[in-house]
Design a protein around this motif. Structure first.
Motif, short mmCIF file in Angstrom:
data_model
loop_
_atom_site.label_atom_id
_atom_site.label_comp_id
_atom_site.label_asym_id
_atom_site.label_seq_id
_atom_site.Cartn_x
_atom_site.Cartn_y
_atom_site.Cartn_z
N VAL A 233 9.74 9.89 -5.70
CA VAL A 233 9.32 10.46 -4.24
C VAL A 233 9.74 8.27 -4.44
CG1 VAL A 233 7.14 9.71 -4.19
CG2 VAL A 233 7.95 11.38 -5.20
N ASP A 234 10.11 8.50 -2.80
CA ASP A 234 10.40 6.50 -2.40
C ASP A 234 8.93 6.20 -2.21
OD1 ASP A 234 10.47 4.79 -0.79
OD2 ASP A 234 12.11 5.44 0.40
N ALA A 235 7.96 5.75 -2.26
CA ALA A 235 7.13 4.97 -1.98
C ALA A 235 7.17 3.53 -1.95
CB ALA A 235 6.37 4.85 -3.20
N ILE A 236 8.36 3.22 -1.40
CA ILE A 236 8.92 1.51 -2.04
C ILE A 236 8.34 0.81 -0.52
CG2 ILE A 236 10.13 -0.25 -1.86
CD1 ILE A 236 12.21 2.44 -3.71
N PHE A 237 8.23 1.81 0.51
CA PHE A 237 7.79 0.46 1.47
C PHE A 237 7.93 1.58 2.79
CE2 PHE A 237 11.62 -3.06 0.56
CZ PHE A 237 10.16 -3.65 0.18
N GLY A 238 6.80 1.15 3.78
CA GLY A 238 6.11 2.45 4.65
C GLY A 238 6.21 1.01 5.69
N ALA B 86 9.84 10.88 0.60
CA ALA B 86 9.49 9.45 1.41
C ALA B 86 7.98 9.26 2.05
CB ALA B 86 10.52 9.15 2.42
N ILE B 87 7.12 8.35 1.17
CA ILE B 87 6.19 8.34 1.83
C ILE B 87 6.27 7.47 3.16
CG2 ILE B 87 3.86 7.57 1.08
CD1 ILE B 87 4.27 8.38 -0.77
N ASP B 88 5.85 7.83 4.12
CA ASP B 88 5.62 7.75 5.99
C ASP B 88 7.03 6.94 6.50
OD1 ASP B 88 3.78 7.01 7.36
OD2 ASP B 88 2.99 4.95 7.11
N ALA B 89 7.81 7.05 5.30
CA ALA B 89 9.27 6.70 5.75
C ALA B 89 10.33 6.23 5.00
CB ALA B 89 9.63 5.08 6.63
N PRO B 90 11.87 6.57 4.91
CA PRO B 90 12.33 6.25 3.77
C PRO B 90 12.74 5.10 4.22
CG PRO B 90 12.96 8.15 5.53
CD PRO B 90 12.22 7.42 5.85
N SER B 91 12.47 4.53 2.23
CA SER B 91 12.47 2.64 2.87
C SER B 91 13.77 1.78 3.62
CB SER B 91 11.95 2.18 1.31
OG SER B 91 10.65 2.98 0.92
N GLY B 92 13.26 1.01 3.90
CA GLY B 92 14.31 0.68 4.64
C GLY B 92 14.76 1.15 6.64
N ASN C 278 1.04 -1.54 -0.04
CA ASN C 278 -0.36 0.37 -0.24
C ASN C 278 1.16 0.96 0.13
OD1 ASN C 278 -2.59 -1.37 -0.39
ND2 ASN C 278 -2.08 -1.87 2.07
N ASN C 279 2.14 1.32 0.58
CA ASN C 279 3.25 2.59 0.52
C ASN C 279 3.42 2.54 -0.99
OD1 ASN C 279 6.44 3.30 0.67
ND2 ASN C 279 4.41 4.29 2.43
N GLY C 280 3.16 1.70 -2.10
CA GLY C 280 2.99 1.59 -3.55
C GLY C 280 2.27 2.08 -4.21
K LIG Z 1 8.57 4.86 1.43
#
Ligand SMILES: [K+]
Ligand SMILES: NC(=O)C1=CN([C@@H]2O[C@H](COP(=O)(O)OP(=O)(O)OC[C@H]3O[C@@H](n4cnc5c(N)ncnc54)[C@H](O)[C@@H]3O)[C@@H](O)[C@H]2O)[C@@H](O)CC1
Ligand SMILES: Nc1ncnc2c1ncn2[C@@H]1O[C@H](COP(=O)(O)OP(=O)(O)O)[C@@H](O)[C@H]1O
Length: 548
Positions: free
Chosen positions: A125-130, A164-170, A58-60
């Motif tokens: 825009v980093d929407a990989i993981f939240g 970053a959406i919600d968080a930088p992924s990782g 859903n982050n994606g």
């Molecule tokens: K993210």
């Protein structure tokens, strides 16, 4: 205090909102995407070319909303995604399909990220993981993340334009730890999160990798308050059954105090206590703190603590010094009282006075003297028990804690002291994090408090305070409140004195530790760089005055 939730608590809030029919997942995702776009447009009004990197969950999905809205706003948008829509969760898949109505999806690989035909983007825009990151990323995704983090020497380039959406992924949003092997982890210029901060934004490496953090309201708060009559923390607590609340010691606790927030009520209590200085009271109304010193030439730390206890409003503060150090103390102090405390018997006799409501034991004492005095308060059956703040040499004298200490103690370890008191917990905290949610400083401090049966304040830029009943709070001296100049010799002694002073005044150990952590950092902020520990107590009156 303001709310701070874990990923599981956030999911519980969202799930209950969906189930109650008040909102759909698609609505929330649209609102999340709108919040990200608004934050982008405010900070980068001229951005024309944007690359959106979408993960499999859903982050994606949020990323696809952002891509669509930016395209509608006239930007040239390129989307790189880790999964095809059919393999994404329903709301994310729907937004991927909406994007595909007028766009394409490229594979999320380092090769496409660096495609010379596209060139550079104004924003990434980093929407990989939240909140769903559950293990360290591998393969293509890891390769992309390491590139964004500067594995090719261009970390600054990306970090200046990474949203970053919600968080930088990782970043693990429960612990603030990085679940990505390698030094080059993405550092965002801006992180937009939803509803409220997650613990990982303020713990450990969270503040460093998130950059500016914006909390975007996606409309859950009115529903929580009006329909459920709870704030997020209380609701999360209620849903999870056994998970006690976690609070963020607010930068403005008095102004932002919230009458319904159970975890915030101590600030109201503290305010009342400060406000109640009236003609009818006398010095004993505000308690009596006893601070034990070390021997000759080693009384400075205790004098610092004692001055802080007095400045924070303890009615009386007495220094307990061995005979050989009495002259040194007398030459240095005025408002403080001085009593001879040569050995354990002297302490036991002094503590027979029930007006002594707090004892500060450790700063500059020397381990041997601290051990002797600890034995008195530990086994001496002193009644009524004063609150005992154990710091520095007191913690070293305590050694590994295997069984509960007497109730009413407050332990204030820094990282090294924590590792000596709770070696197994410190080992869990430093072991490589290979699953999410990773073991956090909040987990470690809560376990420590439960084991020790007392309040533990685990110091650092992210100070965590926990009580044996599971209440916990984070005090974040990060971002706009960063005070690196507070890492100065003696600052910890002042903190111990502040806690002792507030406990002497009648605050509970948990509340006193939270309030002291906040006042300590405010005093450092008020003074600014160049601060030495002696300046902290002197900066306190200004901080207290500003509270009204
Ligand atoms: K993210
Ligand atoms: N409808 C909703 O529930 C809302 C969700 N929101 C967004 O949704 C996010 C949470 O979504 P999800 O729970 O789907 O979680 P994520 O999108 O963060 O990622 C979870 C997905 O990635 C996989 N995954 C986790 N770690 C991996 C790894 N190392 N390598 C490969 N795959 C990995 C998981 O198996 C899962 O498929 C939030 O961070 C927020 O951005 C917001 O849109 C608000 C509304
Ligand atoms: N980078 C930092 N930002 C904010 N506060 C810090 C930072 N580093 C240390 N502190 C705080 O400074 C104090 C240092 O205490 P401690 O380590 O016991 O030092 P000392 O024994 O010299 O007084 C603690 O309250 C800690 O939380």
């Amino acid at each position: 205090m303001t709310d701070l939730v874990t990923s599981a608590q956030m999911r519980a809030i969202e799930r209950t909102a969906f189930e109650s029919g008040v909102v759909t997942g698609l609505d929330l995702m649209e609102r999340a995407g709108e919040g990200v776009v608004a934050a982008i447009q405010m900070r980068w009004p001229d951005a024309q070319r944007v690359t959106v990197l979408c993960g499999p969950g859903n982050n994606g999905g949020d990323g696809f909303v952002v891509a669509r809205l930016l395209r509608e706003a006239g930007c040239a948008v390129r989307v790189l995604a880790a999964a095809v829509p059919d393999r994404m969760p329903p709301d994310a898949a729907e937004n991927a399909r909406r994007w595909l109505e007028a766009g394409v999806i490229l594979p999320l690989t380092r090769k496409t990220l660096n495609d010379p035909d596209w060139g550079r983007s104004d924003l990434y825009v980093d929407a990989i993981f939240g909140t769903g990151l559950s293990r360290p990323p591998k393969g293509d995704i890891a390769s992309v993340l390491l590139r964004l983090g500067g594995a090719s020497g261009d970390g600054e380039y990306y970090s200046n334009r990474l949203v970053a959406i919600d968080a930088p992924s990782g970043l693990c949003l429960d612990s603030g730890r990085i679940l990505l092997a390698g030094e080059s982890v993405p550092h965002a210029a801006l992180t937009v999160t939803f509803h409220c901060l997650k613990a990982g934004h303020v713990l450990s490496r969270g503040p460093e990798v998130c950059g500016e953090v914006v909390v975007h309201d996606i409309g859950l708060e009115p529903w929580l308050r009006n329909r459920k009559g709870m704030n997020s923390q209380e609701f999360a607590w209620f849903m999870a059954g056994r998970t006690p609340p976690l609070g963020l010691v607010s930068p403005l606790p008095f102004e932002r105090m919230n009458a319904d927030a159970r975890v915030g009520s101590f600030m109201i209590e503290a305010l009342n206590k400060f406000g109640r200085l009236s003609e009818e009271t006398h010095k004993y109304t505000y308690g009596h703190a006893l601070v034990l010193t070390g021997g000759m030439g080693r009384t400075g730390a205790a004098r610092l603590a004692a001055r802080a206890a007095l400045r924070v409003g303890a009615g009386l503060v007495t220094l307990g010094a061995p005979g050989g150090a009495m002259l040194e103390c007398a030459a240095q102090i005025t408002a403080l009282m001085l009593r001879r405390v040569e050995g354990g018997g002297d302490l036991a006799a002094l503590l027979g006075d029930p007006r002594i409501t707090a004892l500060c034991l450790g700063p500059g004492m020397g381990v041997e003297r601290a051990a002797e005095m600890l034995a008195v308060v530990r086994e001496g059956g002193v009644k009524p028990h004063p609150t005992v703040v154990v710091d520095a040499d007191g913690l070293t004298a305590l050694g590994p804690v295997a069984a509960p200490l007497p109730p009413g103690w407050v332990l204030t370890p820094h990282g090294g002291e924590f590792a000596r008191l709770f070696p197994d917990l410190a080992a869990k905290l430093t072991a490589p994090a290979d699953t999410g949610p990773a073991y956090s400083k909040v987990d470690a401090t809560r376990e420590a408090a439960a084991r020790a049966g007392c309040v533990v304040l685990f110091k650092g830029p992210d100070t965590v305070i926990a009580a044996p009943d599971g209440r916990a709070a984070v005090h974040a001296a990060t971002g706009a409140r960063a005070v690196p100049w507070l890492a100065t010799a003696g600052a910890g002694d002042v903190l111990a004195g502040l806690i002792a002073g507030l406990c002497a005044r009648g605050l509970g150990g948990f509340e006193a530790a939270c309030a002291a952590a906040w006042l300590h950092v405010e005093a450092a902020r008020a003074f600014g760089p160049g601060l030495i520990a002696e300046d902290l107590p002197e900066a306190l009156p200004g901080v207290l005055r500003a509270l009204g």
